[in-house]
Write a protein that holds these residues in place. Structure first.
Motif, short mmCIF file in Angstrom:
data_model
loop_
_atom_site.label_atom_id
_atom_site.label_comp_id
_atom_site.label_asym_id
_atom_site.label_seq_id
_atom_site.Cartn_x
_atom_site.Cartn_y
_atom_site.Cartn_z
N ARG B 4 -26.63 14.34 -28.24
CA ARG B 4 -25.63 15.11 -27.50
C ARG B 4 -24.35 14.28 -27.48
NH1 ARG B 4 -28.23 19.20 -24.11
NH2 ARG B 4 -30.08 19.68 -25.31
N ILE B 6 -20.65 13.80 -26.21
CA ILE B 6 -19.77 14.23 -25.11
C ILE B 6 -18.35 13.81 -25.44
CG2 ILE B 6 -19.33 14.12 -22.62
CD1 ILE B 6 -22.15 15.13 -23.33
N SER B 116 -18.99 18.34 -30.16
CA SER B 116 -19.48 17.94 -28.85
C SER B 116 -20.24 19.07 -28.15
CB SER B 116 -18.32 17.48 -27.97
OG SER B 116 -17.78 16.29 -28.49
N THR B 117 -21.17 18.66 -27.32
CA THR B 117 -21.89 19.65 -26.52
C THR B 117 -21.37 19.71 -25.09
OG1 THR B 117 -23.56 17.96 -26.15
CG2 THR B 117 -24.05 19.60 -27.81
N GLY B 118 -20.52 18.79 -24.76
CA GLY B 118 -19.94 18.79 -23.42
C GLY B 118 -18.58 18.12 -23.46
N LEU B 200 -18.45 25.65 -24.77
CA LEU B 200 -18.44 24.21 -24.49
C LEU B 200 -18.40 24.01 -22.98
CD1 LEU B 200 -18.10 21.27 -25.67
CD2 LEU B 200 -15.64 21.61 -25.42
N ARG B 201 -19.41 23.35 -22.46
CA ARG B 201 -19.42 23.09 -21.02
C ARG B 201 -18.36 22.03 -20.70
NH1 ARG B 201 -25.74 23.14 -19.01
NH2 ARG B 201 -26.10 25.31 -19.59
N SER B 203 -16.74 19.53 -17.71
CA SER B 203 -16.68 18.92 -16.37
C SER B 203 -15.25 18.44 -16.18
CB SER B 203 -17.63 17.72 -16.27
OG SER B 203 -18.96 18.17 -16.20
N TRP B 243 -17.49 25.88 -16.64
CA TRP B 243 -16.93 24.64 -16.10
C TRP B 243 -17.35 24.35 -14.66
CZ3 TRP B 243 -13.13 24.16 -12.14
CH2 TRP B 243 -12.69 25.38 -11.62
N LEU B 289 -22.04 14.48 -16.16
CA LEU B 289 -22.55 14.59 -17.53
C LEU B 289 -23.91 15.27 -17.57
CD1 LEU B 289 -21.75 10.95 -18.82
CD2 LEU B 289 -20.22 12.92 -18.66
N TRP B 291 -25.28 17.93 -16.41
CA TRP B 291 -25.50 19.36 -16.70
C TRP B 291 -25.27 19.71 -18.17
CZ3 TRP B 291 -21.96 23.89 -16.75
CH2 TRP B 291 -20.62 23.53 -16.91
N PHE B 292 -24.76 18.76 -18.95
CA PHE B 292 -24.65 18.99 -20.39
C PHE B 292 -26.04 18.96 -21.04
CE2 PHE B 292 -20.31 16.66 -20.04
CZ PHE B 292 -19.70 17.83 -19.63
#
Lengths: 322, 294
Positions: B4, B6, B116-118, B200-201, B203, B243, B289, B291-292
């Motif tokens: 993953r 970020i 990226s996943t987050g 894309l999640r 934060s 988000w 991070l 919740w990614f």
């Protein structure tokens, strides 16, 4: 892989001859900044890095507006008005209002021309070094369109507006010589037309008759060319209502003169707006109504609705915005 | 093992590297309920050097444009649970500010934004708002209202010409834009580069949260009030960018506040960070991070 990355300044050949078009040392040129060679553990020193370009973010030339509608369904709004009527100010004020929060149910959902908005708003910002909020007059040769995506919190509907910020001089061609006007193509494909009238000129005894005559002629041309119709009534936008002192006799004059133009348009609605602080309507007055009209799927039945200024004040006072 | 990646994004001095420094120390000591370190990576020199600065109450040196670092950590979301490779590229703030101003960014930044996943989007304490001239005049009038001597009451009329104004002396450049314009455009560029079917999640991390804690605002409410344009963009595009907002103080307080530093010196370093989420406050720096990985 090394790459030769041109400077974003038009006509600058710094990537070829190492000379800044503005005569600056490349190490101090703000446009070249970041394009100088970087030495990294993975790269040989002194090489230019590959860059992935972003869109320019500035206004899009009116004739190239197709790039905005490639990936999305857009609605073109022609913002028309004589020179110095406040077209650029109105569009810039809408953008600035979103910097403060949503406008009624409308939220900012994006813009492909953020830099175009920023550039137009710059003169209204303290950082410009000016002492009075003003926006740049749209030069004849630089007719551009701006993109503004908004969504309606109540309905969930998103609209991508293409705002045609055209010069007043080109507009004159439309009503004087509609057959040959350079801006007719964009006018013909506009789904909404906002005709701006300057409230200060509407109360000026020397200017008002000629202004109303020209605006009425334009309104009629728009109707005869089927740019406005029953389904797409003309929106007469009275600007600079921040200058009209509350409850003054001048409001009646503005209303009367506005009505003459709406009558000439056959099908029209009107809205009174204020972009700045003044003795009249508060900044942002009329913006929600404007967005309502620009985003509505089909407009309501044709009316000759000229809101009473007294009622307009009541509306803003009730919201605590006055 | 699933990787993953970020993307840690934000303008210069928005707290990205300080966050990494504190995250590394606290992860190493297993103090995060939301994320645990599975093993020490083979090369931890960079993170160790950052955390030493953080532990010594030094302002962690921010990543420069010339330094490109990427950290690969093996983490698990629960003890004995599935292990992930967590890749954290430490990109300089200039990569993002230059992207906006010069309309282009380096390929490795572009690649990170695509894969990226987050996204941890940092909002630093220095927020440029670009005040309007009208607002400045309004404030000035409130501080020193125009004099009314009772004899020269002046009725403003609509046709009156405004006073001659000073012509703007500065030429516009993209760097004159407010912080929230930069951040919205960075998100728009990320959106352009990613396939539409891959949300894309995000934060949003308001750093130096200790400055805002007394406002009693939740991080979401703070974002809505402080950066309305960014907040509206995120709300309008929540399908593309699901988000959450967090308030984070990786330092635990302002190092210029001697009393606060004395308090921090007495604390277990892992308890120094402040992490606000909704109405709750914890020391769990990995929370933004975690919740990614859900």
């Amino acid at each position: 892989m090394s790459a030769t990355v041109p400077c974003p300044q038009p006509e600058c050949k710094a990537h070829e001859d190492g000379k800044c078009i503005e005569g600056l040392d490349l190490s101090t040129c703000p446009h070249w900044k970041g394009r100088t060679a970087h030495s990294t553990p993975d790269d040989e020193p002194g090489r230019l890095e590959d860059l992935v370009d972003w869109p320019s973010g500035k206004g899009v030339a009116a004739e190239e507006r197709g790039v905005l509608s490639r990936a999305r369904q857009t609605r073109t709004v022609l913002v028309a008005g004589e020179p110095f009527t406040g077209k650029t100010t109105l569009i810039g004020a809408l953008y600035i209002a979103f910097h403060r929060g949503s406008i009624g149910p409308f939220r900012f959902a994006g813009s492909e021309t953020l830099l175009g908005f920023e550039e137009r708003c710059f003169r209204a910002r303290l950082a410009s070094g000016g002492s009075s909020a003003e926006t740049a007059h749209t030069p004849v040769k630089q007719s551009t369109v701006l993109h503004l995506a908004i969504d309606n919190m109540n309905t969930g509907a998103r609209k991508d507006l293409v705002l045609a910020d055209i010069s007043g001089e080109l507009l004159k061609e439309i009503y004087e010589s509609p057959g040959t006007a350079r801006m007719m193509p964009i006018a013909l494909e506009s789904e909404r037309v906002a005709l701006l009238l300057d409230a200060r000129r509407l109360v000026d005894k020397r200017q008002r008759h000629a202004l109303v005559a020209r605006s009425s002629q334009l309104a009629r041309v728009l109707y005869e060319k089927r740019i406005t119709s029953t389904e797409r009534p003309l929106l007469v936008v009275v600007t600079k209502c921040d200058f009209l002192p509350q409850e003054s006799a001048e409001w009646d004059e503005v209303r009367n003169q506005t009505q003459k133009v709406t009558e000439a348009a056959t099908f029209a609605t009107s809205v009174f707006t204020a972009a700045r602080r003044g003795p009249g309507l508060p900044p942002g007055a009329g913006f929600e109504e404007l967005l309502n009209q620009w985003t509505a799927p089909t407009l309501t039945a044709p009316t000759l609705r000229t809101a009473s200024p007294a009622r307009a004040f009541d509306l803003y006072d009730a919201r605590g915005e006055g | 093992m699933e990787t993953r990646r970020i993307l840690i994004a934000g303008l210069p001095e928005s707290g990205k590297t300080t966050f990494l420094a504190a995250l590394w120390h606290t992860l190493k000591h297993g103090k995060h309920p939301s994320l645990q370190l599975a093993r020490i990576p083979d090369n931890a020199a960079y993170l160790t050097s950052l955390s030493m600065q953080w532990l010594s109450f030094e302002v962690v040196k921010h990543t420069t444009h010339e330094t490109k670092r990427s950290t690969l950590l093996q983490v698990e979301t629960m003890p004995g649970g599935p292990t992930f490779d967590l890749e954290l590229p430490d990109l300089s703030g200039e990569s993002f500010s230059n992207g906006f101003e010069l309309r282009g960014w380096e390929t490795h930044v572009s690649e990170s934004s695509c894969t990226s996943t987050g996204l941890a989007l940092f909002v630093g304490p220095k927020i440029v708002d670009m005040m309007l001239i009208d607002d400045a005049i309004n404030i000035a009038d409130k501080i020193a209202p125009p004099i009314d001597d009772g004899n020269t009451t002046h009725q403003v009329t609509a046709t009156e010409k405004p006073q001659k104004a000073t012509t703007p002396s500065k030429k516009w450049s993209a760097s004159d834009s407010p912080t929230q314009t930069y951040l919205v455009d960075i998100l728009q560029q990320i959106s352009r580069e990613r396939p539409r079917y891959r949300p894309l999640r995000v934060s949003v991390i308001a750093s130096a949260w200790d400055k805002w804690m007394n406002s009693s605002l939740t991080p979401e409410k703070w974002l809505e009030r402080t950066m309305p344009l960014l907040w509206q963009y995120l709300e309008s595009n929540s399908a593309r960018f699901p988000w959450k907002a967090y308030g984070v103080s990786a330092q635990g307080g302002d190092y210029l506040n001697a009393e606060r530093v004395r308090q921090l010196e007495e604390m277990d370093p892992c308890e120094r960070p402040i992490v606000a989420s909704g109405t709750g406050v914890s020391n769990d720096l990995a929370l933004p991070l975690a919740w990614f990985f859900e």
